[in-house]
Design a protein around this motif. Structure first.
Motif, PDB file in Angstrom:
ATOM      1  N   ARG A 127       0.764  -0.722  -0.629  1.00 23.90           N
ATOM      2  CA  ARG A 127      -0.303   0.063  -0.411  1.00 23.90           C
ATOM      3  C   ARG A 127       1.489   1.466   0.151  1.00 23.90           C
ATOM      4  N   GLN A 128       1.753   1.316   0.808  1.00 25.39           N
ATOM      5  CA  GLN A 128       2.751   2.024   0.830  1.00 25.39           C
ATOM      6  C   GLN A 128       3.402   2.772  -0.992  1.00 25.39           C
ATOM      7  N   ILE A 129       4.192   1.404  -0.845  1.00 21.69           N
ATOM      8  CA  ILE A 129       4.463   1.540  -3.074  1.00 21.69           C
ATOM      9  C   ILE A 129       3.078   2.519  -3.107  1.00 21.69           C
ATOM     10  N   GLU A 130       2.057   2.034  -3.571  1.00 23.98           N
ATOM     11  CA  GLU A 130       1.035   2.282  -4.809  1.00 23.98           C
ATOM     12  C   GLU A 130       0.901   3.013  -4.333  1.00 23.98           C
ATOM     13  N   ASN A 131       0.732   4.362  -2.633  1.00 27.99           N
ATOM     14  CA  ASN A 131       0.773   5.496  -2.329  1.00 27.99           C
ATOM     15  C   ASN A 131       1.728   6.600  -2.207  1.00 27.99           C
ATOM     16  N   LEU A 157       3.839   9.683   3.465  1.00 24.99           N
ATOM     17  CA  LEU A 157       3.327   8.230   3.339  1.00 24.99           C
ATOM     18  C   LEU A 157       3.653   6.472   3.377  1.00 24.99           C
ATOM     19  N   ALA A 158       5.141   7.109   3.598  1.00 21.74           N
ATOM     20  CA  ALA A 158       6.186   6.280   3.911  1.00 21.74           C
ATOM     21  C   ALA A 158       5.978   5.704   5.412  1.00 21.74           C
ATOM     22  N   ASP A 159       5.595   6.461   5.506  1.00 20.26           N
ATOM     23  CA  ASP A 159       5.400   6.136   7.254  1.00 20.26           C
ATOM     24  C   ASP A 159       3.524   5.385   7.776  1.00 20.26           C
ATOM     25  N   ARG A 160       2.744   5.365   7.234  1.00 21.40           N
ATOM     26  CA  ARG A 160       1.368   4.692   7.240  1.00 21.40           C
ATOM     27  C   ARG A 160       1.224   3.549   6.302  1.00 21.40           C
ATOM     28  N   ASP A 161       0.306   3.098   6.817  1.00 24.75           N
ATOM     29  CA  ASP A 161      -0.442   1.870   5.974  1.00 24.75           C
ATOM     30  C   ASP A 161       0.535   0.996   6.146  1.00 24.75           C
ATOM     31  N   HIS A 162       0.883   0.538   7.242  1.00 29.95           N
ATOM     32  CA  HIS A 162       2.007  -0.543   7.677  1.00 29.95           C
ATOM     33  C   HIS A 162       1.366  -1.888   6.860  1.00 29.95           C
ATOM     34  N   VAL A 164       1.593  -6.595   7.505  1.00 34.59           N
ATOM     35  CA  VAL A 164       1.376  -7.357   8.198  1.00 34.59           C
ATOM     36  C   VAL A 164       2.930  -7.620   8.842  1.00 34.59           C
ATOM     37  N   ASP A 165       3.629  -7.874   7.679  1.00 32.87           N
ATOM     38  CA  ASP A 165       5.083  -7.815   8.090  1.00 32.87           C
ATOM     39  C   ASP A 165       5.691  -6.885   9.082  1.00 32.87           C
ATOM     40  N   ILE A 166       5.361  -5.834   8.126  1.00 39.76           N
ATOM     41  CA  ILE A 166       6.324  -4.441   8.827  1.00 39.76           C
ATOM     42  C   ILE A 166       6.540  -4.537  10.567  1.00 39.76           C
ATOM     43  N   ALA A 167       4.529  -4.403  10.442  1.00 40.94           N
ATOM     44  CA  ALA A 167       4.616  -3.935  12.240  1.00 40.94           C
ATOM     45  C   ALA A 167       5.087  -5.364  13.242  1.00 40.94           C
ATOM     46  N   LEU A 168       4.783  -6.532  12.669  1.00 36.81           N
ATOM     47  CA  LEU A 168       5.629  -7.592  13.263  1.00 36.81           C
ATOM     48  C   LEU A 168       6.596  -8.184  13.498  1.00 36.81           C
ATOM     49  N   PHE A 169       7.985  -7.775  12.463  1.00 33.19           N
ATOM     50  CA  PHE A 169       9.156  -7.265  12.257  1.00 33.19           C
ATOM     51  C   PHE A 169      10.349  -5.877  12.612  1.00 33.19           C
ATOM     52  N   THR A 244       0.909   0.179  15.349  1.00 28.35           N
ATOM     53  CA  THR A 244       1.079  -0.096  14.188  1.00 28.35           C
ATOM     54  C   THR A 244       0.468  -0.356  13.177  1.00 28.35           C
ATOM     55  N   LEU A 245      -0.662  -0.968  13.029  1.00 27.33           N
ATOM     56  CA  LEU A 245      -2.187  -1.554  12.062  1.00 27.33           C
ATOM     57  C   LEU A 245      -2.914  -0.563  12.904  1.00 27.33           C
ATOM     58  N   GLY A 246      -3.162  -0.263  14.012  1.00 30.23           N
ATOM     59  CA  GLY A 246      -4.311   0.790  13.913  1.00 30.23           C
ATOM     60  C   GLY A 246      -5.544   0.409  13.285  1.00 30.23           C
ATOM     61  N   ASP A 247      -6.122  -0.760  13.452  1.00 29.17           N
ATOM     62  CA  ASP A 247      -6.982  -1.894  13.515  1.00 29.17           C
ATOM     63  C   ASP A 247      -7.352  -2.932  14.064  1.00 29.17           C
ATOM     64  N   THR A 248      -7.584  -3.671  14.994  1.00 30.92           N
ATOM     65  CA  THR A 248      -8.354  -4.971  15.815  1.00 30.92           C
ATOM     66  C   THR A 248      -8.858  -6.338  15.242  1.00 30.92           C
TER      67      THR A 248
END
Length: 376
Positions: A127-131, A157-162, A164-169, A244-248
């Motif tokens: 999503r970051q790449i697309e944005n 734009l490069a610091d939002r819409d992370h 799952v793997d970025i959030a975890l690792f 990081t993910l912003g959503d339950t």
């Protein structure tokens, strides 16, 4: 509200193998409890886990780790705006610079034009790449592309819409520490519960086209290996993952995917040589609210086979006893726990949690994660 940590404790036997080797080709080892142990680095198992995410998550929920950030953005620009042609590469390079990363072009290699790169691996979500690509397209007609990209706040734009793997690792950007992402997961180096010695496989290969003139081997060599029962540990900070993910719902899916992928994954080193893929004999998942607790102390005294008692039974009993002692000494009791195990030798671990199939364990962990986040 209290924090939530998901601790995973795994016992897994691996036959003769070399799944993670050092710079000399030897299986990695570590000294623990005064003896040499087999070791698999945390990086190796994190990589295997991340690759396994493809089986549990949509690729749009995952990221890409590469030096070729400009190339990724350029491909997204070309897909969305093919009319830009060669300008797509220039826009992508400038977009990368506006994020704050230095862009270099490697020395030309024979046969193809090298792609622009940054000087280190960067983790970006799809999503970051697309944005970023969309921002570049919108800036394409500007008299000052760099100024237009800056106005578009491409760094944000490069610091939002992370993913799952970025959030975890996590993510570390050397030039721009303010867009780093703290990892929600920690993975320990796996070590054998017993001493090991590296062994050598002497092999020969016959030349199929030279059987008459050459009676000996066409090639000889050696491969180093060991076999071991490993203790593997990882923990996930659910609160940080949610932040990081912003959503339950996304956090629940990420937690479930991590548990499934970490349990079932295997680093791929020398798999064609040894066919060493196994599944764990035992998985213990404990959810805590004070701090994560690695139970490796169970194996400070190395496990040794005694008569008919094999490593798995001895290791399972040692893990159970260590967990009980932690609870007795520190009052550190998990708020929930599950056990997935194979065979009678692991029966002692039932004292630590509910004995369920892995699929049930994963669902139950997800339910608990969602419930605790809803209460916060």
């Amino acid at each position: 509200m209290s924090q939530t940590f998901i601790d995973l404790h795994i016992l897994q036997t691996v036959p003769p193998s070399n799944i993670n080797r050092d710079d000399t080709g030897s299986p990695k080892t570590a000294t623990y409890g005064g003896v040499r142990r087999a070791r698999v680095s945390s990086q190796a198992w994190k990589r295997a886990t991340r690759v396994a995410f493809d089986d549990y998550l949509d690729r749009n929920e995952l990221g890409v780790r590469t030096k070729r950030v400009p190339e990724l953005i350029a491909e997204a620009i070309e897909t969305r705006a093919p009319y830009l042609g060669q300008q797509a590469r220039e826009l992508a390079a400038e977009t990368t610079r506006q994020i704050g990363m230095k862009v270099d072009v490697p020395k030309k290699q024979t046969g193809h034009e090298p792609a622009p790169e940054v000087g280190y691996l960067v983790f970006l979500s799809r999503r970051q790449i697309e944005n970023l690509a969309q921002a570049a397209i919108e800036a394409a007609d500007s008299d000052d592309v760099g100024k237009a990209l800056k106005a578009a706040k491409v760094k944000e734009l490069a610091d939002r819409d992370h993913s799952v793997d970025i959030a975890l690792f996590g993510r570390m950007v050397a030039d721009q520490a303010d867009i780093n992402v703290d990892a929600a997961a920690q993975v320990a180096h796996a070590i054998s519960v017993h001493p090991v010695e590296t062994e050598f496989d002497y092999f020969t290969a016959v030349d199929d086209r030279n059987t008459e003139e050459e009676t000996g081997a066409g090639m000889i060599g050696t491969v180093e290996f060991n076999s071991s029962t490993l203790y593997r540990y990882a923990t996930v900070n659910v609160g940080r993952l949610r932040e990081t993910l912003g959503d339950t719902l996304a956090t629940r899916r990420a937690a479930e995917a991590f548990v499934s992928a970490f349990v079932r994954s295997m680093p791929t080193g020398k798999q064609n040589t040894f066919a060493n893929r196994t599944l764990p004999e035992a998985v213990v998942v404990q959810v805590r609210e004070s701090q994560p607790i690695n139970l490796v102390g169970a194996f400070e005294h190395p496990v040794r086979e005694l008569g008919v008692v094999g490593r798995i039974k001895a290791a399972s009993d040692a893990l159970r006893d260590e967990a009980r002692e932690i609870e007795r000494a520190y009052g550190e009791c998990p708020i929930a726990a599950w056990v997935t195990r194979v065979g009678d030798d692991t029966a002692g671990l039932d004292d630590l949690g509910q004995n369920v199939a892995l699929s049930t364990l994963v669902t139950d962990v997800g339910d608990l994660v969602a419930a605790r986040l809803d209460q916060s």
